[in-house]
Design a protein around this motif. Structure first.
Motif, short mmCIF file in Angstrom:
data_model
loop_
_atom_site.label_atom_id
_atom_site.label_comp_id
_atom_site.label_asym_id
_atom_site.label_seq_id
_atom_site.Cartn_x
_atom_site.Cartn_y
_atom_site.Cartn_z
N LEU A 66 6.18 2.00 -3.88
CA LEU A 66 4.87 2.15 -4.55
C LEU A 66 3.90 1.98 -3.47
CD1 LEU A 66 5.43 0.94 -8.16
CD2 LEU A 66 4.96 3.45 -7.27
N LEU A 67 2.84 2.60 -3.49
CA LEU A 67 1.59 1.85 -2.72
C LEU A 67 0.81 1.55 -3.94
CD1 LEU A 67 -0.21 1.55 -0.43
CD2 LEU A 67 -0.94 3.98 -0.50
N LYS A 68 0.32 0.05 -4.15
CA LYS A 68 -0.41 -0.17 -5.17
C LYS A 68 -1.96 -0.67 -4.79
CE LYS A 68 3.37 -2.03 -7.63
NZ LYS A 68 4.01 -3.07 -8.24
N GLU A 69 -2.94 -0.13 -5.54
CA GLU A 69 -4.27 -0.82 -5.50
C GLU A 69 -4.75 -1.63 -6.42
OE1 GLU A 69 -8.80 0.60 -4.86
OE2 GLU A 69 -7.46 2.00 -5.77
N PHE A 70 -5.18 -2.84 -6.08
CA PHE A 70 -5.67 -3.86 -7.15
C PHE A 70 -7.29 -4.08 -6.84
CE2 PHE A 70 -1.24 -4.88 -6.63
CZ PHE A 70 -0.73 -5.00 -7.54
N ASN A 71 -7.98 -4.26 -7.84
CA ASN A 71 -9.39 -4.50 -7.76
C ASN A 71 -9.59 -5.67 -8.90
OD1 ASN A 71 -11.98 -4.44 -8.08
ND2 ASN A 71 -12.21 -2.22 -7.46
N ALA A 72 -10.07 -6.55 -8.23
CA ALA A 72 -10.74 -7.78 -9.10
C ALA A 72 -9.31 -8.37 -9.75
CB ALA A 72 -11.75 -7.63 -10.25
N GLY A 73 -7.92 -8.18 -9.13
CA GLY A 73 -6.97 -8.64 -9.73
C GLY A 73 -6.18 -7.85 -10.59
N GLU A 74 -6.64 -6.85 -11.10
CA GLU A 74 -5.94 -5.65 -11.89
C GLU A 74 -5.44 -4.58 -11.01
OE1 GLU A 74 -5.42 -6.49 -15.00
OE2 GLU A 74 -6.30 -8.43 -14.75
N LEU A 75 -4.31 -4.22 -11.41
CA LEU A 75 -3.77 -2.87 -11.12
C LEU A 75 -4.80 -1.57 -11.31
CD1 LEU A 75 -1.37 -1.52 -9.55
CD2 LEU A 75 -0.46 -0.95 -11.80
N ARG A 76 -5.14 -0.87 -10.19
CA ARG A 76 -6.19 0.15 -10.69
C ARG A 76 -5.47 1.65 -10.35
NH1 ARG A 76 -11.92 0.76 -7.68
NH2 ARG A 76 -13.02 1.85 -9.56
N GLN A 77 -4.28 1.57 -9.42
CA GLN A 77 -3.55 2.74 -9.27
C GLN A 77 -2.26 2.58 -8.48
OE1 GLN A 77 -5.00 6.35 -6.90
NE2 GLN A 77 -6.18 4.82 -5.85
N LYS A 78 -1.30 3.40 -8.74
CA LYS A 78 0.03 3.18 -8.01
C LYS A 78 0.35 4.66 -7.66
CE LYS A 78 2.81 2.76 -12.28
NZ LYS A 78 3.70 1.91 -12.75
N ILE A 79 0.63 4.69 -6.33
CA ILE A 79 1.36 5.99 -6.09
C ILE A 79 2.82 5.84 -5.32
CG2 ILE A 79 0.87 7.75 -4.16
CD1 ILE A 79 -2.11 6.43 -4.15
N ASN A 80 3.45 6.88 -5.92
CA ASN A 80 5.04 6.96 -5.67
C ASN A 80 5.09 7.17 -4.24
OD1 ASN A 80 6.16 6.21 -7.88
ND2 ASN A 80 5.70 8.06 -8.83
N ILE A 81 5.96 6.63 -3.17
CA ILE A 81 6.03 6.74 -2.07
C ILE A 81 7.67 6.99 -1.86
CG2 ILE A 81 4.03 5.59 -0.88
CD1 ILE A 81 6.02 3.36 -0.59
N PRO A 82 8.03 7.71 -0.95
CA PRO A 82 9.38 7.97 -0.53
C PRO A 82 10.17 6.65 -0.06
CG PRO A 82 8.35 9.14 1.10
CD PRO A 82 7.19 8.66 -0.02
N PRO A 83 11.47 6.35 -0.45
CA PRO A 83 12.06 5.10 0.01
C PRO A 83 12.30 5.04 1.54
CG PRO A 83 13.59 6.48 -1.52
CD PRO A 83 12.41 7.31 -1.21
N PHE A 84 12.23 3.96 2.05
CA PHE A 84 12.06 3.89 3.56
C PHE A 84 13.61 3.67 4.01
CE2 PHE A 84 7.62 2.34 2.88
CZ PHE A 84 7.30 2.96 3.95
#
Length: 84
Positions: A66-84
């Protein structure tokens, strides 16, 4: 006078360098407000990269794919990414 200014500048730099700024604190795990941790015989593996921009923190949580974006300590969005 010039030397006094340089000494004060060095003292201020040393004092500021010892005060780390905490932007985001997360627990290990696979929930939304966690980041992945993989235990291997040779090491522990966690997030691969992060970016702090304004109030947003982006974390590359490769252990949970996952690529995760947090704003003010809260999860705003998460984007699935392929496994490395």
């Amino acid at each position: 006078m010039r030397y006094l200014f340089i000494i004060l500048l060095i003292c201020q730099t040393v004092l500021l360098a010892r005060q780390p700024l905490s932007v985001l604190k997360l627990e290990w795990g696979d929930k939304d407000n966690n980041v992945g941790l993989r235990k291997a015989p040779e090491a522990f593996y966690g997030p691969q990269a992060f970016l702090v921009k304004g109030n947003s923190v982006w974390i590359l949580d490769s252990q949970n794919n996952l690529l995760k974006e947090f704003n003010a300590g809260e999860l705003r969005q998460k984007i699935n990414i392929p496994p490395f």
